[in-house]
Design an enzyme around this catalytic site. Sequence first.
Site, PDB file in Angstrom:
ATOM      1  N   HIS A 290       0.852  -1.187   0.000  1.00 22.12           N
ATOM      2  CA  HIS A 290       0.000   0.000   0.000  1.00 22.12           C
ATOM      3  C   HIS A 290       0.896   1.248   0.000  1.00 22.12           C
ATOM      4  O   HIS A 290       1.737   1.422   0.887  1.00 22.12           O
ATOM      5  CB  HIS A 290      -0.862  -0.074   1.262  1.00 22.12           C
ATOM      6  CG  HIS A 290      -1.917   0.958   1.396  1.00 22.12           C
ATOM      7  ND1 HIS A 290      -1.639   2.229   1.850  1.00 22.12           N
ATOM      8  CD2 HIS A 290      -3.252   0.915   1.170  1.00 22.12           C
ATOM      9  CE1 HIS A 290      -2.780   2.931   1.902  1.00 22.12           C
ATOM     10  NE2 HIS A 290      -3.766   2.147   1.484  1.00 22.12           N
ATOM     11  N   GLU A 342      -4.146  -0.498  -3.621  1.00 16.49           N
ATOM     12  CA  GLU A 342      -3.852   0.935  -3.488  1.00 16.49           C
ATOM     13  C   GLU A 342      -2.338   1.138  -3.446  1.00 16.49           C
ATOM     14  O   GLU A 342      -1.827   1.927  -2.658  1.00 16.49           O
ATOM     15  CB  GLU A 342      -4.490   1.512  -2.226  1.00 16.49           C
ATOM     16  CG  GLU A 342      -5.994   1.379  -2.217  1.00 16.49           C
ATOM     17  CD  GLU A 342      -6.633   2.188  -1.101  1.00 16.49           C
ATOM     18  OE1 GLU A 342      -7.314   3.172  -1.412  1.00 16.49           O
ATOM     19  OE2 GLU A 342      -6.443   1.839   0.073  1.00 16.49           O
ATOM     20  N   CYS A 426      -9.928  10.148   2.679  1.00 13.97           N
ATOM     21  CA  CYS A 426      -8.575  10.416   3.181  1.00 13.97           C
ATOM     22  C   CYS A 426      -7.884  11.551   2.429  1.00 13.97           C
ATOM     23  O   CYS A 426      -7.125  12.320   3.014  1.00 13.97           O
ATOM     24  CB  CYS A 426      -7.729   9.152   3.094  1.00 13.97           C
ATOM     25  SG  CYS A 426      -7.715   8.381   1.470  1.00 13.97           S
TER      26      CYS A 426
END
Length: 662
Positions: A290, A342, A426
């Site tokens: 990630h 991600e 986020c």
Amino acid sequence: MTASQPAAATGTAKPKLAFRPLPVPQVDVRGFWGDRVDAVAAKTAGILYDRCVEARMLEQIDPDRPSPGLVIPFHSPSPDEANAQGAEFTGSTVTTQMFWDSDWGKTIETAAYSLYRRRNPDLEKKIDAVIDMYGKLQQPDGYLSSWYQRIQPGLRWTNLRDCHELYCAGHLIEGAVAYYQATGKRKLLDIMSRYADHIASRFGPEPGKRKGYCGHEEIELALVKLARVTGEKKYMELAKYFIDQRGQQPHYFDEEARARGADPKAYHFKTYEYNQSHKPVREQDKVVGHAVRAMYLFSGMADVATEYGDDSLRTALDRLWDDLMTKSLYVTGGIGPSAHNEGFTSDYDLPNDTAYAETCASVGLVFWASRMLGMGPNTRYADMMERALYNGSISGLSLDGSLFFYENPLESRGGHHRWKWHRCPCCPPNIGRMVASIGSYFYGLADDALAVHLYGDSTARFEIAGRQVSLVQTCNYPWDGAVAIEVGPEAPVEFTLHLRIPAWCRKAALKVNGKMLDLEAATSDGYAAIRREWRQGDRVELDLEMSMARLFANPNVRQDIGRVALARGPLLYCVEETDNGGGLHRIALPRTARLEAHKEPNLLGGVVTLSAIGSRAETENWGADLYRPEPPATEETKLKAVPYFAWDNRDPGEMLVWLREG
Ligand SMILES: [Zn+2]
């Protein structure tokens, strides 16, 4: 206003040349960044608060309201996975998410820096109320998590792997430090210091303490900030512990899963590479998993390497840096091509139209690069920080500060647009806080040196060798490379001024009080060093040629072969449909075409555009055939490119960074 000096945590073995950022209130930015910060202060900061309220985040943290509750996703195959996902992947009935404390933390941080920029009593009152709620919510032992207190009580510290518990603490700590620095109010700082004390009493090498760390890194860099602002050594020690402990055997996440009756192998993401705990950090040599998590981890590692003079961490970081720079970096400073994890995939896998390149990941790269500069000025890091700042990160925020990108592709067929909010929100507060705190990325202050990492019209105030000094940059950067710097100490003081000479600049000249300096002799690691006794009125003139450049990708990048990207200074460019018509893939730029730069003060808030004569494959005479034995006819076309960060601020349409060459 409290403008506290960055303090070394007492008792740490401080290396001689540790460069620490100036707190945000010590740098006032104007010009390019001034406009960006004003947009955040005028719009983004208030929007973040409003959207958090609309998403019902207040209900989760306010102990005076009934808990909004948790609804386990009905399609979830196991309770462990439901736990892992929080209430994220659900239908319309579920409102809560386990990382909302982090969104509050980043929203508070953005608001703090915005309030410093521009008074806003209404917003300040709202943020004070949020802080009061956290004060009320905090348990007598110092613990503080709206998720584990209000949504899943009784389960604290049972799933560090998936549940963002320490990550949320980290973001609230960063918010607390910012709010204290910008407003002088220390209520949240005291709350979060109590929570950090609690965490330190539960985690660490001592017998009886947990040997864990967070699945989503963030607490490490936050504890460094807390240590620097409070001078408390134990927070620094705890940051170091979390970093040292990561990936050690027996693996904490295995043991933790077994302790809650789950099979460690049933991990949703299959491999601990996802959260960079597959190996101890000093043994890691590839950037994996990630992307945001990786950047936050490396940021924390760089801080700890700076504070402890830890060369073993620095060696690992340099290895990881090389890997990212040579295998997995988009030319925009975007990182992490895949939506699936991600994050990172395989070497040279850099698809343009499906690029995930999350705004947060590029922001994270800015964090990491800026912290590498703690170990000394080196333009290898500062150039990258600048690249990610001016391109892949601020592309995530519309020019007026009201709309956001989550993904930042390098090619769009016209369907990719900014949105108002996201179910995983986020990115908006992350880009908000980064832009609002941009002043802190400009400089690094050591005991007897100041490094200028970024250029931009601005005024900085700092103390060096016991003297107050102001430093005024006058320039129109990044549009123009002429930078005048006036150094104004209250009394003469000797220190070294390090000035970055960007690697993209082909020709630079440096004068001190009108006298030309031998730049080559003065420069190492891409920074020119001027050591002298500085006096009121001393003037440094740096002239950086704003070079235009064609950039080409390593031939192993299959998506970019035969293509060219355009740059000028730190800015990457793209072509948009609104300037060039549709079918951007049909445009080609000959190697020999002359590039021209044009100042356009009325376009996109004032930018420099690039133009060239290219060619366009015609479709008019092609007819209905799908294939033919002859290539299409071409016509001459004038193409116009705009800075990548400013795309999708006008009529919606196609966008392309990598142009066909030919
Ligand atoms: Zn994000």
